[in-house]
Design a protein around this motif. Structure first.
Motif, PDB file in Angstrom:
ATOM      1  N   PHE A  99       0.625  -1.158  -0.051  1.00 50.11           N
ATOM      2  CA  PHE A  99       0.046  -0.095   0.259  1.00 50.11           C
ATOM      3  C   PHE A  99       0.781   1.304   0.068  1.00 50.11           C
ATOM      4  N   SER A 100       0.412   2.420  -0.586  1.00 45.66           N
ATOM      5  CA  SER A 100       1.063   3.693  -0.463  1.00 45.66           C
ATOM      6  C   SER A 100       0.297   4.277   0.700  1.00 45.66           C
ATOM      7  N   PHE A 101       0.956   5.052   1.456  1.00 47.01           N
ATOM      8  CA  PHE A 101       0.417   5.763   2.897  1.00 47.01           C
ATOM      9  C   PHE A 101       0.495   7.043   2.560  1.00 47.01           C
ATOM     10  N   VAL A 102      -0.550   7.596   2.906  1.00 45.99           N
ATOM     11  CA  VAL A 102      -0.753   9.147   3.015  1.00 45.99           C
ATOM     12  C   VAL A 102      -1.498   9.760   4.184  1.00 45.99           C
ATOM     13  N   GLU A 103      -0.718  10.504   4.911  1.00 46.48           N
ATOM     14  CA  GLU A 103      -1.063  10.916   6.132  1.00 46.48           C
ATOM     15  C   GLU A 103      -2.107  12.222   6.130  1.00 46.48           C
ATOM     16  N   LEU A 104      -2.936  12.079   7.011  1.00 42.14           N
ATOM     17  CA  LEU A 104      -3.970  13.443   7.202  1.00 42.14           C
ATOM     18  C   LEU A 104      -3.679  13.740   8.490  1.00 42.14           C
ATOM     19  N   SER A 105      -3.034  14.757   8.558  1.00 41.79           N
ATOM     20  CA  SER A 105      -2.869  15.534  10.303  1.00 41.79           C
ATOM     21  C   SER A 105      -3.142  16.803  10.078  1.00 41.79           C
ATOM     22  N   PRO A 106      -3.764  17.167  11.486  1.00 40.31           N
ATOM     23  CA  PRO A 106      -4.342  18.372  11.608  1.00 40.31           C
ATOM     24  C   PRO A 106      -3.349  19.595  11.627  1.00 40.31           C
ATOM     25  N   ARG A 107      -1.978  19.207  11.698  1.00 37.14           N
ATOM     26  CA  ARG A 107      -0.851  20.158  11.606  1.00 37.14           C
ATOM     27  C   ARG A 107      -0.201  20.325  10.197  1.00 37.14           C
ATOM     28  N   ALA A 108      -0.982  19.610   9.072  1.00 34.76           N
ATOM     29  CA  ALA A 108      -0.603  19.773   7.801  1.00 34.76           C
ATOM     30  C   ALA A 108      -1.554  19.747   6.789  1.00 34.76           C
ATOM     31  N   GLU A 109      -1.553  20.500   5.715  1.00 37.34           N
ATOM     32  CA  GLU A 109      -2.439  20.498   4.425  1.00 37.34           C
ATOM     33  C   GLU A 109      -2.495  19.157   4.064  1.00 37.34           C
ATOM     34  N   PRO A 110      -3.884  18.800   3.609  1.00 33.94           N
ATOM     35  CA  PRO A 110      -5.018  19.733   3.540  1.00 33.94           C
ATOM     36  C   PRO A 110      -5.933  19.822   4.796  1.00 33.94           C
ATOM     37  N   THR A 111      -5.617  19.018   5.638  1.00 31.76           N
ATOM     38  CA  THR A 111      -6.248  18.909   6.885  1.00 31.76           C
ATOM     39  C   THR A 111      -6.262  20.288   7.911  1.00 31.76           C
ATOM     40  N   ARG A 112      -4.905  20.857   7.866  1.00 26.52           N
ATOM     41  CA  ARG A 112      -4.930  21.857   8.850  1.00 26.52           C
ATOM     42  C   ARG A 112      -5.843  23.067   8.414  1.00 26.52           C
TER      43      ARG A 112
END
Length: 609
Positions: A501-514
């Motif tokens: 799998f390719s892993f993509v992080e969704l973090s409140p400290r980085a876009e696009p989540t921030r």
């Protein structure tokens, strides 16, 4: 003898005139001969695949035109006409000569009441034409294709021990009893099962008009079945069961075949049903323009099935556009395009991050956009008791609707159902998506089983645990998983899963989540205070796995009277209480709304001073 058969008619393509003919009792190469009646119309042109796929019939048609037996028609301008009776080796050859295309004569020739010719035969051939692989090289290394099949226009199957009473159209149950007795001392139980399957396919499932493929010298050869099966004496026992066929004289390099076709040809058995890739076989040796011309010229000719040009269409994923980026409130269109590229290249993707970061929503919206709608997207959720049987297939108790008895029956799971849907003829160029929510809550090695291998090798197949059949993941099936890092650390995911799998992080400290909440509020023309509070809250949290995502504050209930306070008290603070369990920390004092608002005012006052 031919008087026992009625007269037969054939309607030419695109609503053309009607030809007539009669079936003879006399046989040629295993098939009954057929006579085209004088005065029958014939199409003036041929489709591009005719000369390549039915060489003998094409040459006979050309010879008949050259000697004037088939000539321009005065009765039907623009058409040809048969000047004298023409005797053909089979009904299919007769139909192909008249239509200038490859047809199943047992279906296109019809009596006056509309019944096909096959209805008048002792052996009933029903259903659409199929395609088959029959191997022609035995274990001793003798290549039957070159030594027997091509020179004598036949295909054969060894049945050395099978009694002489094996016959065309016999039932599988009767054949099984023969094989169990005749091969009792020379074949194992598993071998006898395979002998039954292969002999039954050869004797009773194949029919005139079916396509035969075989491999010889690194080439794939293609033929059309022209008659019935028969059992003959063979000196070496290699070709006891035979069928007459019309071989195409030239082969196609195996290494240049479509990947999906090569995968089907790689199985270990001597007889394999290739019907799922029939259209790909039909299109071999033809350009896209030839296939377009074929489809247009064939008109309403029965039995044409799925146009090969459709089967050959390449799988593609649409490019995300700005409207999708606006709908998802993504900061940058290029970020969405990167997700699309990762999926297209790797076919498996995991979105991971803390709760509330919009992982599931993004996965579903992206899958529906790339797949062309929700009908090609299936959502499931893993949990600690989820198993391989739940995910793929297993035996489950089911009640019989008539007897009301309960029995264990093999039942497909969501992955098997979606894979079967994606593999259907005509769907292979259409992307299908499986979205797995909370993926890391299950024992992944236990749930995926042998499917781990298929995630990495989409061009291979494995033998399934329960059904015992060969299975492959179709290339147009994509998997998007979500993982909640607060529930269980992503570090626990084993290396085998990470590699697939390719892993993509969704973090409140980085876009696009921030900036997601702020963009959402701006689009709805609402005050930006909730976004300020969320940023202040996450600034107080040290562990990145327990940051709070914006989804908690992207609901209508938050913006009713007192909604923000209720959501903070009942949704967000309990998350942080769990995170700090046992530490004796006053959660309200550190993360409460009053505390955060005071911190925001202080920061603003400091920045303006």
């Amino acid at each position: 003898m031919s008087d026992s058969y009625p007269a037969f008619q054939l309607r030419l393509p695109n609503g053309g005139p009607v030809a007539h003919g009669r079936l003879l009792a006399e046989r040629a190469s295993g098939s009954q001969k057929f006579v085209i009646g004088a005065g029958s119309p014939a199409r003036s042109e041929v489709v591009p695949s005719f000369a390549l796929g039915a060489t003998t019939s094409y040459r006979l048609r050309q010879q008949l035109i050259e000697d004037g037996t088939i000539r321009p028609s005065d009765q039907w301008p623009g058409w040809l006409e048969v000047a004298a009776d023409v005797e053909c080796t089979s009904p299919s050859a007769a139909g192909s000569i008249l239509t200038g295309s490859i047809v199943n004569g047992w279906e296109v020739w019809k009596a006056a009441d509309g019944r096909p010719l096959s209805d008048f035969m002792e052996q009933v051939w029903w259903g659409p034409n199929r395609a088959w692989l029959v191997r022609g090289a035995d274990v001793a290394g003798l290549d039957l294709v070159q030594h027997l099949w091509l020179p004598e226009s036949l295909v054969s199957l060894p049945a050395t021990q099978l009694r002489p009473r094996a016959e065309q159209g016999m039932s599988k149950d009767r054949l099984r009893s023969f094989v169990n007795e005749d091969y009792e001392s020379t074949a194992t139980y598993v071998q006898r099962i395979q002998i039954v399957e292969e002999c039954h396919a050869f004797l009773s499932r194949m029919k005139p008009g079916d396509t035969i493929c075989t491999i010889s010298g690194g080439q794939l050869y293609r033929a059309k079945v022209t008659g019935s099966a028969e059992q003959v004496l063979s000196e070496d026992g290699r070709s006891n069961l035979r069928r007459p066929v019309e071989w195409q004289p030239t082969g196609f390099p195996y290494n240049e075949l479509p990947e999906e076709l090569r995968q089907k040809l790689s199985g270990p058995y001597d007889v394999v049903d290739l019907t799922t890739v029939h259209a790909l076989i039909t299109g071999l040796g033809l350009s896209d323009q030839d296939l377009d011309d074929d489809a247009e010229a064939s008109g309403s000719t029965p039995g044409t099935g799925l146009p090969p040009i459709t089967a050959r269409r390449e799988l593609a994923l649409p490019e995300p556009d700005q409207s999708l980026a606006d709908e998802l409130h993504v900061h940058d269109l290029e970020w969405l395009q990167e997700l699309r590229d990762l999926l297209f290249d790797e076919q498996q993707l995991v979105l991971y991050g803390p709760p509330g970061t919009g992982k599931t929503h993004l996965a579903l919206q992206l899958a529906e956009f790339l797949g062309g709608g929700p009908g090609r997207v299936k959502l499931i959720q893993f949990h600690p008791s989820y198993t391989y049987e739940d995910f793929f297939e297993g035996f489950r108790p089911q009640e019989d609707p008539i007897s009301r008895e309960v029995a264990f029956r093999l039942t497909p799971g969501p992955l098997r159902e979606l894979a079967d849907l994606a593999s259907r003829e005509g769907s292979r160029h259409i992307p299908h998506f499986l979205v797995i929510d909370e993926m890391n809550r299950a024992n992944l090695a236990k749930v995926f089983g042998e499917l781990y291998f298929l995630l990495e090798y989409r061009d291979r197949s494995v033998r399934l645990t329960y059904s015992g059949t060969d299975f492959r993941l179709p290339p147009n099936l994509f998997v998007i998983g979500t993982m909640n890092t607060a529930d269980r650390s992503i570090a626990l995911v084993d290396a085998a899963m990470r590699r697939r799998f390719s892993f993509v992080e969704l973090s409140p400290r980085a876009e696009p989540t921030r900036g997601l909440l702020r963009r959402w509020l701006r689009a709805l023309d609402r005050d930006g205070e909730p976004a300020d509070l969320l940023e202040a809250l996450n600034a107080q949290i040290d562990d990145p796995d327990f940051l709070v995502g914006p989804s908690y504050l992207m609901k209508k209930s938050v913006y009713r009277e007192g909604g923000l306070e209720r959501t903070w008290r009942t949704k967000i603070l309990p998350l942080l209480e769990e995170h700090h369990y046992g530490e004796g920390l006053d959660i309200e004092a550190r993360y409460g709304l009053d505390t955060l608002r005071t911190a925001i005012r202080h920061r603003r006052d400091t920045s303006t001073a």
